[in-house]
Design a protein around this motif. Structure first.
Motif, mmCIF file in Angstrom:
data_model
loop_
_atom_site.group_PDB
_atom_site.id
_atom_site.type_symbol
_atom_site.label_atom_id
_atom_site.label_comp_id
_atom_site.label_asym_id
_atom_site.label_seq_id
_atom_site.Cartn_x
_atom_site.Cartn_y
_atom_site.Cartn_z
ATOM 1 N N PHE A 35 0.840 -1.193 0.000
ATOM 2 C CA PHE A 35 0.000 0.000 0.000
ATOM 3 C C PHE A 35 0.877 1.246 0.000
ATOM 4 N N GLN A 37 0.517 5.197 1.302
ATOM 5 C CA GLN A 37 -0.272 6.203 2.008
ATOM 6 C C GLN A 37 0.273 7.569 1.621
ATOM 7 N N GLY A 41 -2.966 11.120 3.820
ATOM 8 C CA GLY A 41 -3.424 10.004 4.642
ATOM 9 C C GLY A 41 -4.173 8.911 3.917
ATOM 10 N N PHE A 86 3.505 0.704 2.894
ATOM 11 C CA PHE A 86 3.258 -0.367 3.862
ATOM 12 C C PHE A 86 3.149 -1.703 3.157
ATOM 13 N N GLY A 100 3.268 -3.893 8.416
ATOM 14 C CA GLY A 100 4.585 -3.480 8.861
ATOM 15 C C GLY A 100 4.562 -2.023 9.278
ATOM 16 N N SER A 101 5.690 -1.549 9.768
ATOM 17 C CA SER A 101 5.758 -0.172 10.265
ATOM 18 C C SER A 101 5.972 0.836 9.153
ATOM 19 N N ARG A 104 9.038 5.390 4.937
ATOM 20 C CA ARG A 104 8.654 6.758 4.602
ATOM 21 C C ARG A 104 9.566 7.270 3.505
#
Lengths: 109, 116
Positions: A35, A37, A41, A86, A100-101, A104
């Motif tokens: 994904f 983001q 958001g 993600f 997962g975290s 970025r």
């Protein structure tokens, strides 16, 4: 439960550069999704890829299920690629997608 | 509708009040998920509905949280006696079927909850 680790946690690119994001998982999976983001958001599904390789434009993904990892490739990056990427997985005994975290990504013009 | 719809988009409430968050999944999607995302963090699984089966509530953080899904479509997440640590973005997602089938997950825009 299954553990999902993503690397690198942060990545800065110059526009036009290529990159590879990695997702390691601790158990066999039958569902793996990537994904994006965006900075506002919104989560967008990029790939459903529990195994094999898929491509969509400048993005491609490969999952090697036997080695328990997946890679997301971004080629010729653009500023609109910025955001958090993600990886999410589910095991054969569960239908919960565990995230997962994230990685970025910042693409500079 | 064309996508997953969530309402309200923003909610500010006082500590101790109850709140209800609504999710309208993509038409025909039998699977519905709720996740929570705190500021700058990843996504925390809360609850999963699949058709008429009993929901998986294993991710709900306390008994102040509950969710229902009426008629296999719209879902409501209720938080009772809200606390400041409940402040987060609550995300709803839907898919065609169980997670082990080829069914990508589609997310709504989320409800940003702020507890003052």
């Amino acid at each position: 439960g299954i553990q999902v680790e993503q690397s690198p946690p942060d990545l800065i690119l110059q526009e036009g550069a290529n990159s590879t994001l990695r997702c390691n998982f601790s158990d066999s999976v039958n569902n793996l999704q990537w994904f994006h983001q965006n900075p506002w958001g919104q989560l967008i599904n990029l790939f459903y890829i529990p195994s094999g390789t898929k491509q969509n434009g400048r993005l491609s993904a490969t999952t090697v299920a036997t080695e328990r990892y997946s890679l997301l490739y971004i080629s010729s990056s653009q500023t609109t690629d910025s955001g958090v990427y993600f990886c999410a997985v589910a095991t054969g005994s569960s239908y919960k997608l565990i995230f997962g975290s994230g990685t970025r990504l910042l693409v500079r013009p | 509708g064309a996508g997953v719809s969530q309402s309200p988009s923003n909610k500010v409430t006082e500590k101790g009040k109850d709140v209800e968050l609504r999710c309208d999944p993509i038409s025909g999607h039998t699977a519905l998920y709720w996740y929570r995302q705190s500021l700058g963090q990843g996504l925390e699984f809360l609850i999963y509905f699949q058709g008429n089966s009993a929901p998986d509530k294993s991710g709900l953080p306390s008994d102040r949280f509950s969710a229902e899904r009426t008629g296999g479509s719209v879902s409501t997440l209720t938080i009772q006696r809200t606390q400041q640590e409940d402040s987060a973005v609550y995300l709803c997602a839907s898919s065609l079927g169980r997670a082990y089938q080829n069914s990508p997950l589609h997310f709504g825009s989320g409800t940003r909850l702020t507890v003052t």
